[in-house]
Design a protein around this motif. Sequence first.
Motif, PDB file in Angstrom:
ATOM      1  N   GLU A  97      68.715  -5.029 -20.075  1.00 38.33           N
ATOM      2  CA  GLU A  97      68.980  -5.962 -18.984  1.00 38.33           C
ATOM      3  C   GLU A  97      68.007  -7.130 -19.011  1.00 38.33           C
ATOM      4  O   GLU A  97      68.373  -8.272 -18.704  1.00 38.33           O
ATOM      5  CB  GLU A  97      68.898  -5.231 -17.640  1.00 38.33           C
ATOM      6  N   GLU A  98      66.757  -6.879 -19.391  1.00 37.84           N
ATOM      7  CA  GLU A  98      65.779  -7.970 -19.513  1.00 37.84           C
ATOM      8  C   GLU A  98      66.185  -8.930 -20.622  1.00 37.84           C
ATOM      9  O   GLU A  98      66.037 -10.154 -20.488  1.00 37.84           O
ATOM     10  CB  GLU A  98      64.382  -7.400 -19.791  1.00 37.84           C
ATOM     11  N   GLN A  99      66.703  -8.382 -21.710  1.00 38.51           N
ATOM     12  CA  GLN A  99      67.176  -9.235 -22.805  1.00 38.51           C
ATOM     13  C   GLN A  99      68.364 -10.080 -22.355  1.00 38.51           C
ATOM     14  O   GLN A  99      68.484 -11.251 -22.728  1.00 38.51           O
ATOM     15  CB  GLN A  99      67.555  -8.372 -24.013  1.00 38.51           C
ATOM     16  N   LYS A 100      69.215  -9.487 -21.543  1.00 37.08           N
ATOM     17  CA  LYS A 100      70.355 -10.243 -21.021  1.00 37.08           C
ATOM     18  C   LYS A 100      69.884 -11.377 -20.117  1.00 37.08           C
ATOM     19  O   LYS A 100      70.440 -12.484 -20.152  1.00 37.08           O
ATOM     20  CB  LYS A 100      71.303  -9.316 -20.260  1.00 37.08           C
ATOM     21  N   ASN A 101      68.876 -11.115 -19.295  1.00 34.52           N
ATOM     22  CA  ASN A 101      68.347 -12.164 -18.424  1.00 34.52           C
ATOM     23  C   ASN A 101      67.813 -13.338 -19.230  1.00 34.52           C
ATOM     24  O   ASN A 101      67.955 -14.494 -18.827  1.00 34.52           O
ATOM     25  CB  ASN A 101      67.239 -11.599 -17.524  1.00 34.52           C
ATOM     26  N   GLU A 102      67.205 -13.028 -20.378  1.00 28.50           N
ATOM     27  CA  GLU A 102      66.740 -14.099 -21.256  1.00 28.50           C
ATOM     28  C   GLU A 102      67.915 -14.887 -21.834  1.00 28.50           C
ATOM     29  O   GLU A 102      67.857 -16.111 -21.992  1.00 28.50           O
ATOM     30  CB  GLU A 102      65.897 -13.515 -22.400  1.00 28.50           C
ATOM     31  N   LYS A 105      69.153 -17.246 -19.211  1.00 23.29           N
ATOM     32  CA  LYS A 105      68.282 -18.426 -19.103  1.00 23.29           C
ATOM     33  C   LYS A 105      68.610 -19.448 -20.186  1.00 23.29           C
ATOM     34  O   LYS A 105      68.601 -20.660 -19.942  1.00 23.29           O
ATOM     35  CB  LYS A 105      66.816 -18.003 -19.203  1.00 23.29           C
ATOM     36  N   ARG A 106      68.913 -18.964 -21.395  1.00 20.81           N
ATOM     37  CA  ARG A 106      69.304 -19.873 -22.477  1.00 20.81           C
ATOM     38  C   ARG A 106      70.610 -20.577 -22.138  1.00 20.81           C
ATOM     39  O   ARG A 106      70.792 -21.768 -22.420  1.00 20.81           O
ATOM     40  CB  ARG A 106      69.444 -19.103 -23.785  1.00 20.81           C
ATOM     41  N   ALA A 107      71.543 -19.845 -21.531  1.00 20.42           N
ATOM     42  CA  ALA A 107      72.821 -20.440 -21.133  1.00 20.42           C
ATOM     43  C   ALA A 107      72.596 -21.533 -20.088  1.00 20.42           C
ATOM     44  O   ALA A 107      73.233 -22.596 -20.131  1.00 20.42           O
ATOM     45  CB  ALA A 107      73.756 -19.358 -20.590  1.00 20.42           C
ATOM     46  N   GLN A 108      71.684 -21.291 -19.158  1.00 18.79           N
ATOM     47  CA  GLN A 108      71.390 -22.270 -18.117  1.00 18.79           C
ATOM     48  C   GLN A 108      70.717 -23.514 -18.697  1.00 18.79           C
ATOM     49  O   GLN A 108      70.995 -24.640 -18.259  1.00 18.79           O
ATOM     50  CB  GLN A 108      70.505 -21.620 -17.042  1.00 18.79           C
ATOM     51  N   THR A 132      79.183 -19.662 -25.915  1.00 23.55           N
ATOM     52  CA  THR A 132      78.761 -18.803 -27.022  1.00 23.55           C
ATOM     53  C   THR A 132      77.620 -17.894 -26.587  1.00 23.55           C
ATOM     54  O   THR A 132      77.611 -16.686 -26.843  1.00 23.55           O
ATOM     55  CB  THR A 132      78.279 -19.660 -28.215  1.00 23.55           C
ATOM     56  N   ILE A 133      76.640 -18.475 -25.905  1.00 20.79           N
ATOM     57  CA  ILE A 133      75.465 -17.720 -25.454  1.00 20.79           C
ATOM     58  C   ILE A 133      75.878 -16.644 -24.458  1.00 20.79           C
ATOM     59  O   ILE A 133      75.403 -15.498 -24.519  1.00 20.79           O
ATOM     60  CB  ILE A 133      74.417 -18.679 -24.841  1.00 20.79           C
ATOM     61  N   ILE A 134      76.763 -17.002 -23.523  1.00 20.39           N
ATOM     62  CA  ILE A 134      77.207 -16.021 -22.524  1.00 20.39           C
ATOM     63  C   ILE A 134      77.895 -14.838 -23.191  1.00 20.39           C
ATOM     64  O   ILE A 134      77.664 -13.671 -22.826  1.00 20.39           O
ATOM     65  CB  ILE A 134      78.141 -16.691 -21.495  1.00 20.39           C
ATOM     66  N   HIS A 135      78.731 -15.102 -24.194  1.00 15.04           N
ATOM     67  CA  HIS A 135      79.410 -14.007 -24.897  1.00 15.04           C
ATOM     68  C   HIS A 135      78.424 -13.091 -25.608  1.00 15.04           C
ATOM     69  O   HIS A 135      78.701 -11.911 -25.800  1.00 15.04           O
ATOM     70  CB  HIS A 135      80.431 -14.567 -25.883  1.00 15.04           C
ATOM     71  N   PHE A 151      79.861 -16.760 -16.076  1.00 16.42           N
ATOM     72  CA  PHE A 151      79.827 -18.214 -16.207  1.00 16.42           C
ATOM     73  C   PHE A 151      79.450 -18.844 -14.863  1.00 16.42           C
ATOM     74  O   PHE A 151      78.592 -19.739 -14.785  1.00 16.42           O
ATOM     75  CB  PHE A 151      81.202 -18.699 -16.678  1.00 16.42           C
ATOM     76  N   ILE A 152      80.081 -18.387 -13.781  1.00 16.91           N
ATOM     77  CA  ILE A 152      79.776 -18.886 -12.435  1.00 16.91           C
ATOM     78  C   ILE A 152      78.312 -18.638 -12.093  1.00 16.91           C
ATOM     79  O   ILE A 152      77.614 -19.517 -11.571  1.00 16.91           O
ATOM     80  CB  ILE A 152      80.692 -18.209 -11.395  1.00 16.91           C
ATOM     81  N   PHE A 153      77.831 -17.442 -12.393  1.00 17.35           N
ATOM     82  CA  PHE A 153      76.437 -17.071 -12.132  1.00 17.35           C
ATOM     83  C   PHE A 153      75.469 -18.061 -12.793  1.00 17.35           C
ATOM     84  O   PHE A 153      74.493 -18.512 -12.177  1.00 17.35           O
ATOM     85  CB  PHE A 153      76.197 -15.648 -12.661  1.00 17.35           C
ATOM     86  N   ASN A 154      75.748 -18.413 -14.038  1.00 20.93           N
ATOM     87  CA  ASN A 154      74.851 -19.320 -14.768  1.00 20.93           C
ATOM     88  C   ASN A 154      74.957 -20.762 -14.286  1.00 20.93           C
ATOM     89  O   ASN A 154      73.977 -21.506 -14.335  1.00 20.93           O
ATOM     90  CB  ASN A 154      75.132 -19.224 -16.271  1.00 20.93           C
ATOM     91  N   ILE A 155      76.115 -21.163 -13.801  1.00 18.57           N
ATOM     92  CA  ILE A 155      76.249 -22.491 -13.197  1.00 18.57           C
ATOM     93  C   ILE A 155      75.379 -22.568 -11.938  1.00 18.57           C
ATOM     94  O   ILE A 155      74.672 -23.558 -11.708  1.00 18.57           O
ATOM     95  CB  ILE A 155      77.721 -22.806 -12.863  1.00 18.57           C
TER      96      ILE A 155
END
Length: 412
Positions: A97-102, A105-108, A132-135, A151-155
């Motif tokens: 989950e920590e890796q996903k959070n990173e 952040k890259r997607a943002q 691509t990053i989100i996938h 996607f909405i979360f990162n927006i």
Amino acid sequence: PWPSMITKVFHAFSQCMITQFSLKSKAATSSAIIGNIPTLTEKLLTESLFSFLWVFSGTESVISRDKELLHNCKKLSEFVTLKHLGYESGSNDVVLEEQKNEIWKRAQISLTQMAESPIPTLKIAHLMQTCTIIHEGLDQSAGADDFFPVFIFNIIYSKIENCHQHLAYIFKFSPPSHLSGEEAYYLTQFSCALVFLTHLTKESIEIDEEQFYNYFPEQKTSSKESPDFSQLYFEEEVNNDEKSINDEWWSIWIQKSKSISHRSGGNSESSTVHRTGRLEKKGLYHKAWKSRYVMLIGNMLAYLESEENTVPKGVIRLDDAVIRHYPNDRNPGFEVCVPGRIYSFRSSNSSLIQDWVLDIIRNSNAKLLLEKISPAKSISNENGQKSTRRLNGGIFGKKTRVTNPQTNYLDD
């Protein structure tokens, strides 16, 4: 009107410059550089005229939507999680989950880069890179519906402003060749995410009603209307075809269409019924799946509450539609992507879905999306095992990656 005229003049002048540069460069320049002339022309024009073009992207309605969007995103960023948006990770692994959070952040950051670029096609490239990053961060078991809430979360947490205006700028000043296929699909995803966030209601997110009104007290007294999708990023003279349809005319047309047998030589190409049947359709706001009687008639896809009805609940014109096929999801389905909206259909029968997709492509002007984003990296859990998110390429199985958007432009 001025915005429409400016858009037309911009594209005409851009095409004129491309033609002139190509003619003058043909004798003394390599074919590789000649091939980059459209890109370099766009870069030159949009960077030089950005302030002017940006103003004409911000119509009164676009600015109004951006104010509402910014207000909602600021409130949501105080509490919202992926779970509130309907996405739950299939893993309880803390390290994963920590890796996903990173990854989020890259997607943002990629979304921020999209907002900072003055070049329309570079904005699109950064948006594609974000996808691509989100996938990369989605679980292996994630289906087609899981991308949208992430996607909405990162927006929300990218905290970029003027999102509607950025999208209007892309639609108005991008070369037409960049507004089709996979690019059009993800632009529509972006458009739908902005509509979702702008027209937020207590039913939009999974939260207690009292808590929702604590963050959005103004919604206790306001009643929000469904947005007019045809007017989102286009000029005011564009007509909303769905809303202008006369119910009595539709009733006669549907009855006539039902009486025509499924054959290639009907009385009229526009009224030929190519396929009918029951599918589940996803709602726009409440996201519930409801059974609908669907009819592929000529170049339109109509969906009715039941076979006995004659007036459709909605009609999708397929002239500019892009079809995305999900054959191997937990629930096989397909999406019909048109400017301003994505319609989702599914069935438990994978072969039935494939037949629907093939009939739509064969009998209408819709295009099948062949490419699907495939992540460049995998995620490791605490045991060192790698998890990779890959999407099957639909009927024709092609996969692709989005390249670094910076590589599309030559150095000055």
